[in-house]
Design a protein around this motif. Structure first.
Motif, PDB file in Angstrom:
ATOM      1  N   GLN A  54       0.832  -1.109   0.008  1.00  0.00           N
ATOM      2  CA  GLN A  54       0.032  -0.161   0.055  1.00  0.00           C
ATOM      3  C   GLN A  54       0.872   1.277  -0.050  1.00  0.00           C
ATOM      4  OE1 GLN A  54      -3.153  -0.065   2.907  1.00  0.00           O
ATOM      5  NE2 GLN A  54      -2.800   1.834   3.304  1.00  0.00           N
ATOM      6  N   THR A  55       1.838   1.325   0.887  1.00  0.00           N
ATOM      7  CA  THR A  55       2.670   2.566   0.956  1.00  0.00           C
ATOM      8  C   THR A  55       3.573   2.801  -0.327  1.00  0.00           C
ATOM      9  OG1 THR A  55       2.978   2.054   3.102  1.00  0.00           O
ATOM     10  CG2 THR A  55       4.667   3.681   2.277  1.00  0.00           C
ATOM     11  N   SER A  56       3.999   1.749  -0.776  1.00  0.00           N
ATOM     12  CA  SER A  56       4.746   1.929  -2.199  1.00  0.00           C
ATOM     13  C   SER A  56       3.862   2.236  -3.303  1.00  0.00           C
ATOM     14  CB  SER A  56       5.690   0.829  -2.394  1.00  0.00           C
ATOM     15  OG  SER A  56       5.201  -0.389  -2.326  1.00  0.00           O
ATOM     16  N   LEU A  57       2.757   1.657  -3.312  1.00  0.00           N
ATOM     17  CA  LEU A  57       1.781   2.150  -4.409  1.00  0.00           C
ATOM     18  C   LEU A  57       1.507   3.540  -4.408  1.00  0.00           C
ATOM     19  CD1 LEU A  57      -0.407  -1.071  -4.973  1.00  0.00           C
ATOM     20  CD2 LEU A  57       1.090  -0.029  -6.592  1.00  0.00           C
ATOM     21  N   VAL A  58       1.077   3.942  -3.182  1.00  0.00           N
ATOM     22  CA  VAL A  58       0.508   5.418  -3.025  1.00  0.00           C
ATOM     23  C   VAL A  58       1.436   6.364  -3.332  1.00  0.00           C
ATOM     24  CG1 VAL A  58      -0.319   6.889  -1.514  1.00  0.00           C
ATOM     25  CG2 VAL A  58      -1.504   4.568  -1.218  1.00  0.00           C
ATOM     26  N   ALA A  59       2.767   5.947  -2.941  1.00  0.00           N
ATOM     27  CA  ALA A  59       3.845   6.817  -3.295  1.00  0.00           C
ATOM     28  C   ALA A  59       3.999   6.893  -4.506  1.00  0.00           C
ATOM     29  CB  ALA A  59       5.168   6.431  -2.545  1.00  0.00           C
ATOM     30  N   ALA A  60       3.990   5.828  -5.378  1.00  0.00           N
ATOM     31  CA  ALA A  60       4.117   5.935  -6.769  1.00  0.00           C
ATOM     32  C   ALA A  60       2.975   6.642  -7.430  1.00  0.00           C
ATOM     33  CB  ALA A  60       4.195   4.544  -7.391  1.00  0.00           C
ATOM     34  N   ALA A  61       1.711   6.456  -6.945  1.00  0.00           N
ATOM     35  CA  ALA A  61       0.623   7.225  -7.644  1.00  0.00           C
ATOM     36  C   ALA A  61       0.809   8.856  -7.488  1.00  0.00           C
ATOM     37  CB  ALA A  61      -0.779   6.500  -7.059  1.00  0.00           C
ATOM     38  N   LEU A  62       0.985   9.248  -5.945  1.00  0.00           N
ATOM     39  CA  LEU A  62       1.191  10.710  -5.733  1.00  0.00           C
ATOM     40  C   LEU A  62       2.364  11.140  -6.699  1.00  0.00           C
ATOM     41  CD1 LEU A  62       1.617  10.658  -1.888  1.00  0.00           C
ATOM     42  CD2 LEU A  62       0.333  12.400  -3.193  1.00  0.00           C
ATOM     43  N   ASP A  63       3.438  10.668  -7.038  1.00  0.00           N
ATOM     44  CA  ASP A  63       4.324  11.087  -7.967  1.00  0.00           C
ATOM     45  C   ASP A  63       3.904  11.179  -9.341  1.00  0.00           C
ATOM     46  OD1 ASP A  63       7.338  11.707  -8.535  1.00  0.00           O
ATOM     47  OD2 ASP A  63       7.137   9.837  -9.601  1.00  0.00           O
ATOM     48  N   ALA A  64       3.090  10.014  -9.917  1.00  0.00           N
ATOM     49  CA  ALA A  64       2.494  10.285 -11.223  1.00  0.00           C
ATOM     50  C   ALA A  64       1.630  11.275 -11.482  1.00  0.00           C
ATOM     51  CB  ALA A  64       1.943   8.895 -11.550  1.00  0.00           C
ATOM     52  N   SER A 106      -6.969   7.076  -2.408  1.00  0.00           N
ATOM     53  CA  SER A 106      -6.424   7.971  -1.469  1.00  0.00           C
ATOM     54  C   SER A 106      -6.423   9.463  -2.002  1.00  0.00           C
ATOM     55  CB  SER A 106      -4.915   7.634  -1.641  1.00  0.00           C
ATOM     56  OG  SER A 106      -4.504   6.435  -1.641  1.00  0.00           O
ATOM     57  N   ASP A 107      -6.456  10.142  -1.039  1.00  0.00           N
ATOM     58  CA  ASP A 107      -6.290  11.732  -1.118  1.00  0.00           C
ATOM     59  C   ASP A 107      -4.884  12.293  -0.969  1.00  0.00           C
ATOM     60  OD1 ASP A 107      -5.840  11.954   1.455  1.00  0.00           O
ATOM     61  OD2 ASP A 107      -8.133  12.763   1.994  1.00  0.00           O
ATOM     62  N   SER A 108      -4.558  13.336  -1.045  1.00  0.00           N
ATOM     63  CA  SER A 108      -3.251  13.794  -0.817  1.00  0.00           C
ATOM     64  C   SER A 108      -2.518  13.491   0.271  1.00  0.00           C
ATOM     65  CB  SER A 108      -3.027  15.292  -1.233  1.00  0.00           C
ATOM     66  OG  SER A 108      -4.022  16.053  -0.946  1.00  0.00           O
ATOM     67  N   ALA A 109      -3.249  13.170   1.432  1.00  0.00           N
ATOM     68  CA  ALA A 109      -3.149  12.728   2.844  1.00  0.00           C
ATOM     69  C   ALA A 109      -2.831  11.332   2.794  1.00  0.00           C
ATOM     70  CB  ALA A 109      -3.805  13.448   3.833  1.00  0.00           C
ATOM     71  N   GLY A 110      -3.328  10.529   2.279  1.00  0.00           N
ATOM     72  CA  GLY A 110      -3.137   9.201   2.243  1.00  0.00           C
ATOM     73  C   GLY A 110      -4.493   8.493   1.875  1.00  0.00           C
ATOM     74  N   VAL A 111      -4.503   7.114   2.212  1.00  0.00           N
ATOM     75  CA  VAL A 111      -5.542   6.098   1.946  1.00  0.00           C
ATOM     76  C   VAL A 111      -6.817   6.553   2.657  1.00  0.00           C
ATOM     77  CG1 VAL A 111      -6.294   3.683   1.723  1.00  0.00           C
ATOM     78  CG2 VAL A 111      -4.153   4.249   1.405  1.00  0.00           C
ATOM     79  N   VAL A 112      -7.966   6.684   1.962  1.00  0.00           N
ATOM     80  CA  VAL A 112      -9.204   7.007   2.238  1.00  0.00           C
ATOM     81  C   VAL A 112     -10.051   5.753   2.385  1.00  0.00           C
ATOM     82  CG1 VAL A 112      -9.197   9.373   2.234  1.00  0.00           C
ATOM     83  CG2 VAL A 112     -10.367   7.862   0.388  1.00  0.00           C
ATOM     84  N   ARG A 113      -9.757   4.820   1.236  1.00  0.00           N
ATOM     85  CA  ARG A 113     -10.579   3.562   1.298  1.00  0.00           C
ATOM     86  C   ARG A 113      -9.778   2.477   0.848  1.00  0.00           C
ATOM     87  NH1 ARG A 113     -15.897   2.821  -2.366  1.00  0.00           N
ATOM     88  NH2 ARG A 113     -16.262   0.591  -1.734  1.00  0.00           N
ATOM     89  N   SER A 114      -9.661   1.186   1.423  1.00  0.00           N
ATOM     90  CA  SER A 114      -9.007   0.044   0.899  1.00  0.00           C
ATOM     91  C   SER A 114     -10.038  -0.961   0.334  1.00  0.00           C
ATOM     92  CB  SER A 114      -8.361  -0.460   2.052  1.00  0.00           C
ATOM     93  OG  SER A 114      -7.826  -1.831   1.424  1.00  0.00           O
ATOM     94  N   THR A 115     -10.121  -1.175  -0.914  1.00  0.00           N
ATOM     95  CA  THR A 115     -11.192  -2.099  -1.502  1.00  0.00           C
ATOM     96  C   THR A 115     -10.711  -3.011  -2.427  1.00  0.00           C
ATOM     97  OG1 THR A 115     -13.264  -1.882  -2.375  1.00  0.00           O
ATOM     98  CG2 THR A 115     -11.954  -0.364  -2.978  1.00  0.00           C
ATOM     99  N   SER A 116     -11.622  -3.537  -2.928  1.00  0.00           N
ATOM    100  CA  SER A 116     -10.916  -4.600  -4.308  1.00  0.00           C
ATOM    101  C   SER A 116     -11.681  -4.216  -5.499  1.00  0.00           C
ATOM    102  CB  SER A 116     -11.409  -6.194  -3.698  1.00  0.00           C
ATOM    103  OG  SER A 116     -12.728  -6.271  -3.761  1.00  0.00           O
ATOM    104  N   VAL A 117     -11.324  -4.857  -6.692  1.00  0.00           N
ATOM    105  CA  VAL A 117     -11.898  -4.751  -7.855  1.00  0.00           C
ATOM    106  C   VAL A 117     -13.263  -5.289  -7.860  1.00  0.00           C
ATOM    107  CG1 VAL A 117     -11.859  -5.171 -10.235  1.00  0.00           C
ATOM    108  CG2 VAL A 117      -9.895  -4.426  -9.065  1.00  0.00           C
TER     109      VAL A 117
END
Ligand code: THU
Length: 145
Positions: A7-17, A107-118
């Motif tokens: 989760q942490t590495s995915l959010v960091a990569a998405a924030l950067d993108a 996520s919003d810019s502060a972090g994950v707001v919901r963890s879900t599945s496809v």
């Protein structure tokens, strides 16, 4: 890899993108990132167009880019927006096609707001299973080459 690390590495990569989003019309910037079975991450951002319908969402950029890189077995996706917005219907359909087993971290810019599945995001989806039984129609007119 632990779920929290994914989760942490995915959010960091998405924030950067998201920083590279091309959204001059809506000003609504979106970043996404997907992780494959090996832990490799591919990211994407939304790319808008003056012909609005030609816009492509961040989730589909990340997934189609990963497919083009030869990736598969997607385990997770992060989507980052200013307000924790949820993936659109078209993206959910593409996520179901290419990464049905993914966890999805919204996520919003502060972090994950919901963890879900496809599967939670797109229950009772069209999966194309009926397509295999459809026979091609015979040509009833001469084909020009
Ligand atoms: N957008 C995404 O990138 N992902 C979504 O799931 C929803 C919408 C983009 C498309 C457009 O550039 C902007 O957000 C406003 O709709």
């Amino acid at each position: 890899m632990k779920d929290t690390d994914i989760q942490t590495s995915l959010v960091a990569a998405a924030l950067d993108a998201r920083l590279r989003a091309y959204a001059p019309y809506s000003k609504y910037t979106v970043g996404a990132a997907v992780m494959d079975r090996t832990g490799h991450i591919t990211s994407g951002c939304n790319v808008e167009n003056a012909s609005y319908g030609a816009t492509i969402c961040a989730e589909r950029v990340a997934l189609t880019r990963a497919i083009a890189e030869g990736r598969d077995g997607f385990v997770g996706m992060a989507v980052v927006t200013s307000d924790g917005g949820s993936p659109c219907g078209v993206c959910r359909q593409v996520m179901m096609e290419l990464g049905p087993e993914m966890r999805v971290f919204i996520s919003d810019s502060a972090g994950v707001v919901r963890s879900t599945s496809v599967r939670q995001l797109l229950p009772d989806s069209f999966d194309g299973s009926g397509l295999l039984s459809v026979q091609p129609a015979p040509h009833d007119f001469p084909l020009n080459d």
